[in-house]
Scaffold this motif. Structure first.
Motif, PDB file in Angstrom:
ATOM      1  N   PRO A  37       0.707  -1.192   0.123  1.00 53.89           N
ATOM      2  CA  PRO A  37       0.131   0.174  -0.032  1.00 53.89           C
ATOM      3  C   PRO A  37       0.774   1.202  -0.065  1.00 53.89           C
ATOM      4  CG  PRO A  37       0.159  -0.927   2.160  1.00 53.89           C
ATOM      5  CD  PRO A  37       0.670  -1.739   1.221  1.00 53.89           C
ATOM      6  N   ALA A  38       0.271   2.419  -0.243  1.00 53.77           N
ATOM      7  CA  ALA A  38       1.088   3.716  -0.378  1.00 53.77           C
ATOM      8  C   ALA A  38       0.121   4.760   0.090  1.00 53.77           C
ATOM      9  CB  ALA A  38       1.057   4.046  -2.058  1.00 53.77           C
ATOM     10  N   VAL A  39       0.702   5.861   0.692  1.00 50.66           N
ATOM     11  CA  VAL A  39       0.294   6.771   1.612  1.00 50.66           C
ATOM     12  C   VAL A  39       0.962   8.049   0.908  1.00 50.66           C
ATOM     13  CG1 VAL A  39      -0.220   8.126   3.403  1.00 50.66           C
ATOM     14  CG2 VAL A  39      -0.598   5.632   3.218  1.00 50.66           C
ATOM     15  N   THR A  40       0.331   9.193   0.441  1.00 51.19           N
ATOM     16  CA  THR A  40       1.104  10.411   0.332  1.00 51.19           C
ATOM     17  C   THR A  40       0.455  11.481   1.150  1.00 51.19           C
ATOM     18  OG1 THR A  40      -0.537  11.092  -1.553  1.00 51.19           O
ATOM     19  CG2 THR A  40       1.603  10.262  -2.162  1.00 51.19           C
ATOM     20  N   ILE A  41       1.377  12.432   1.940  1.00 53.59           N
ATOM     21  CA  ILE A  41       0.918  13.235   2.922  1.00 53.59           C
ATOM     22  C   ILE A  41       1.612  14.597   2.247  1.00 53.59           C
ATOM     23  CG2 ILE A  41       1.125  13.909   5.337  1.00 53.59           C
ATOM     24  CD1 ILE A  41       1.969  10.847   5.891  1.00 53.59           C
ATOM     25  N   VAL A  42       0.512  15.588   1.930  1.00 52.89           N
ATOM     26  CA  VAL A  42       1.126  16.644   1.282  1.00 52.89           C
ATOM     27  C   VAL A  42       0.372  17.865   2.016  1.00 52.89           C
ATOM     28  CG1 VAL A  42       1.198  17.948  -0.899  1.00 52.89           C
ATOM     29  CG2 VAL A  42       1.432  15.484  -0.899  1.00 52.89           C
ATOM     30  N   GLU A  43       1.176  18.816   2.351  1.00 50.74           N
ATOM     31  CA  GLU A  43       0.786  20.066   2.998  1.00 50.74           C
ATOM     32  C   GLU A  43       0.214  20.996   1.821  1.00 50.74           C
ATOM     33  OE1 GLU A  43       2.461  22.552   6.484  1.00 50.74           O
ATOM     34  OE2 GLU A  43       3.094  23.506   4.627  1.00 50.74           O
ATOM     35  N   LYS A  44      -1.066  21.117   1.700  1.00 51.02           N
ATOM     36  CA  LYS A  44      -1.559  21.830   0.615  1.00 51.02           C
ATOM     37  C   LYS A  44      -1.972  23.419   0.664  1.00 51.02           C
ATOM     38  CE  LYS A  44      -2.963  19.560  -2.810  1.00 51.02           C
ATOM     39  NZ  LYS A  44      -2.194  19.614  -3.808  1.00 51.02           N
ATOM     40  N   ASP A  45      -1.992  23.746   2.051  1.00 46.03           N
ATOM     41  CA  ASP A  45      -2.020  25.228   2.443  1.00 46.03           C
ATOM     42  C   ASP A  45      -1.325  25.469   3.763  1.00 46.03           C
ATOM     43  OD1 ASP A  45      -2.972  28.013   2.195  1.00 46.03           O
ATOM     44  OD2 ASP A  45      -4.758  27.368   3.436  1.00 46.03           O
ATOM     45  N   ASN A  46      -0.527  26.451   3.844  1.00 46.06           N
ATOM     46  CA  ASN A  46       0.096  27.276   5.065  1.00 46.06           C
ATOM     47  C   ASN A  46       0.139  28.665   4.959  1.00 46.06           C
ATOM     48  OD1 ASN A  46       1.701  28.102   7.031  1.00 46.06           O
ATOM     49  ND2 ASN A  46       2.811  26.346   6.848  1.00 46.06           N
ATOM     50  N   SER A  47      -1.131  29.334   5.567  1.00 44.09           N
ATOM     51  CA  SER A  47      -1.264  30.742   5.294  1.00 44.09           C
ATOM     52  C   SER A  47      -1.407  31.278   6.625  1.00 44.09           C
ATOM     53  CB  SER A  47      -2.511  30.864   4.346  1.00 44.09           C
ATOM     54  OG  SER A  47      -3.695  30.291   4.848  1.00 44.09           O
ATOM     55  N   ALA A  48      -1.010  32.628   6.776  1.00 40.88           N
ATOM     56  CA  ALA A  48      -1.135  33.230   7.874  1.00 40.88           C
ATOM     57  C   ALA A  48      -2.375  33.267   8.551  1.00 40.88           C
ATOM     58  CB  ALA A  48      -0.382  34.648   7.674  1.00 40.88           C
ATOM     59  N   TYR A  49      -2.766  33.234   9.510  1.00 40.83           N
ATOM     60  CA  TYR A  49      -4.175  33.315  10.034  1.00 40.83           C
ATOM     61  C   TYR A  49      -4.292  34.741  10.453  1.00 40.83           C
ATOM     62  CZ  TYR A  49      -8.362  31.892  12.864  1.00 40.83           C
ATOM     63  OH  TYR A  49      -9.518  31.664  13.171  1.00 40.83           O
ATOM     64  N   ALA A  50      -4.932  35.519   9.778  1.00 34.18           N
ATOM     65  CA  ALA A  50      -5.017  36.941   9.937  1.00 34.18           C
ATOM     66  C   ALA A  50      -5.654  37.410  11.104  1.00 34.18           C
ATOM     67  CB  ALA A  50      -5.801  37.315   8.616  1.00 34.18           C
ATOM     68  N   LYS A  51      -6.733  36.720  11.712  1.00 34.67           N
ATOM     69  CA  LYS A  51      -7.276  37.004  12.900  1.00 34.67           C
ATOM     70  C   LYS A  51      -6.147  37.278  14.165  1.00 34.67           C
ATOM     71  CE  LYS A  51     -11.753  34.703  12.068  1.00 34.67           C
ATOM     72  NZ  LYS A  51     -12.679  33.936  12.413  1.00 34.67           N
ATOM     73  N   THR A  52      -5.205  36.674  14.024  1.00 37.89           N
ATOM     74  CA  THR A  52      -4.224  36.659  15.114  1.00 37.89           C
ATOM     75  C   THR A  52      -2.843  37.503  14.891  1.00 37.89           C
ATOM     76  OG1 THR A  52      -3.205  34.592  14.641  1.00 37.89           O
ATOM     77  CG2 THR A  52      -5.213  34.733  16.299  1.00 37.89           C
ATOM     78  N   GLN A  53      -2.865  37.907  13.569  1.00 31.63           N
ATOM     79  CA  GLN A  53      -1.441  38.797  13.134  1.00 31.63           C
ATOM     80  C   GLN A  53      -1.417  40.000  14.020  1.00 31.63           C
ATOM     81  OE1 GLN A  53      -2.008  39.257   8.872  1.00 31.63           O
ATOM     82  NE2 GLN A  53      -0.140  38.181   8.684  1.00 31.63           N
ATOM     83  N   THR A  54      -0.266  40.418  14.302  1.00 34.19           N
ATOM     84  CA  THR A  54      -0.219  41.679  15.181  1.00 34.19           C
ATOM     85  C   THR A  54      -0.117  42.981  14.266  1.00 34.19           C
ATOM     86  OG1 THR A  54       2.482  41.882  14.414  1.00 34.19           O
ATOM     87  CG2 THR A  54       1.628  40.404  16.467  1.00 34.19           C
ATOM     88  N   ALA A  55      -0.121  44.130  14.709  1.00 34.79           N
ATOM     89  CA  ALA A  55      -0.288  45.159  13.987  1.00 34.79           C
ATOM     90  C   ALA A  55       0.735  45.338  12.866  1.00 34.79           C
ATOM     91  CB  ALA A  55      -0.378  46.532  14.852  1.00 34.79           C
ATOM     92  N   GLU A  56       1.977  44.755  13.224  1.00 37.39           N
ATOM     93  CA  GLU A  56       2.875  44.852  12.293  1.00 37.39           C
ATOM     94  C   GLU A  56       2.936  43.598  11.344  1.00 37.39           C
ATOM     95  OE1 GLU A  56       3.614  44.590  15.855  1.00 37.39           O
ATOM     96  OE2 GLU A  56       3.623  46.655  16.013  1.00 37.39           O
ATOM     97  N   SER A  57       1.807  42.780  11.234  1.00 39.77           N
ATOM     98  CA  SER A  57       1.731  41.930  10.297  1.00 39.77           C
ATOM     99  C   SER A  57       2.610  40.683  10.674  1.00 39.77           C
ATOM    100  CB  SER A  57       1.553  42.206   8.912  1.00 39.77           C
ATOM    101  OG  SER A  57       0.813  43.276   8.691  1.00 39.77           O
ATOM    102  N   ARG A  58       2.695  40.414  11.913  1.00 36.18           N
ATOM    103  CA  ARG A  58       3.511  39.253  12.389  1.00 36.18           C
ATOM    104  C   ARG A  58       2.766  38.126  12.641  1.00 36.18           C
ATOM    105  NH1 ARG A  58       7.472  42.776  15.432  1.00 36.18           N
ATOM    106  NH2 ARG A  58       9.183  43.220  14.080  1.00 36.18           N
ATOM    107  N   GLU A  59       3.112  36.912  12.229  1.00 36.28           N
ATOM    108  CA  GLU A  59       2.334  36.020  12.149  1.00 36.28           C
ATOM    109  C   GLU A  59       2.473  35.277  13.335  1.00 36.28           C
ATOM    110  OE1 GLU A  59       1.794  32.165   8.997  1.00 36.28           O
ATOM    111  OE2 GLU A  59       3.810  32.482   9.787  1.00 36.28           O
ATOM    112  N   ASN A  60       1.474  34.950  14.125  1.00 34.35           N
ATOM    113  CA  ASN A  60       1.208  34.241  15.757  1.00 34.35           C
ATOM    114  C   ASN A  60       0.581  32.951  15.336  1.00 34.35           C
ATOM    115  OD1 ASN A  60       2.180  36.195  17.436  1.00 34.35           O
ATOM    116  ND2 ASN A  60       0.304  37.360  16.657  1.00 34.35           N
ATOM    117  N   HIS A  61      -0.182  32.520  14.149  1.00 36.37           N
ATOM    118  CA  HIS A  61      -0.922  31.189  14.040  1.00 36.37           C
ATOM    119  C   HIS A  61      -0.744  31.175  12.216  1.00 36.37           C
ATOM    120  CE1 HIS A  61      -2.507  32.153  17.958  1.00 36.37           C
ATOM    121  NE2 HIS A  61      -2.525  31.106  18.034  1.00 36.37           N
TER     122      HIS A  61
END
Length: 134
Positions: A37-61
């Motif tokens: 059997p075979a399995v592929t594990i692919v990260e399809k999205d990794n985007s900044a979670y805007a709701k928790t960004q700082t005022a300086e647009s620093r990524e927290n999540h």
């Protein structure tokens, strides 16, 4: 950028390799796996979670999405094998804090002797690598 792709991959791959000695596992999508059997594990999205960004647009999540494909080519029992592996993966992803947003068989018209089952998971990860369902 918060990057936990290797952590997610290893958390899923290690137990699967222990239980299924000849399993093929890749972190990249493949057209036809080299062994089954075979399995592929692919990260399809990794985007900044805007709701928790700082005022300086620093990524927290970061909002993550993983797509996992399971392949089986058994002459008899391929559906059961793929769904059994899917259940193992589901428990591992859930234990990390991810939520399954999709799970279903995918038609494999290029080679109907191969059964394919696709899973998708999402979660929000913090800088401390804690994963939250969204």
């Amino acid at each position: 950028m918060i990057d936990i792709e290797s952590i997610v991959f290893n958390t899923v791959a290690k137990p699967l390799r222990t239980k299924h000695k000849d399993i093929f596992i890749s972190g990249e999508a493949v057209d036809v796996p080299s062994t089954f059997p075979a399995v592929t594990i692919v990260e399809k999205d990794n985007s900044a979670y805007a709701k928790t960004q700082t005022a300086e647009s620093r990524e927290n999540h970061a909002a993550l999405m993983y797509e996992i494909d399971i392949y089986s080519n058994l002459a008899s029992g391929k559906k059961q094998q793929a769904k059994g592996i899917a259940a193992e993966i589901d428990a591992l992803m859930e234990s990390m804090g991810f939520i399954r947003t999709f799970g279903q068989p995918i038609d494999n018209f290029a080679d109907t002797s191969i059964y394919r089952y696709k899973l998708r998971y999402k979660g929000i990860v913090g800088k401390d690598y804690t994963i939250y369902t969204s």
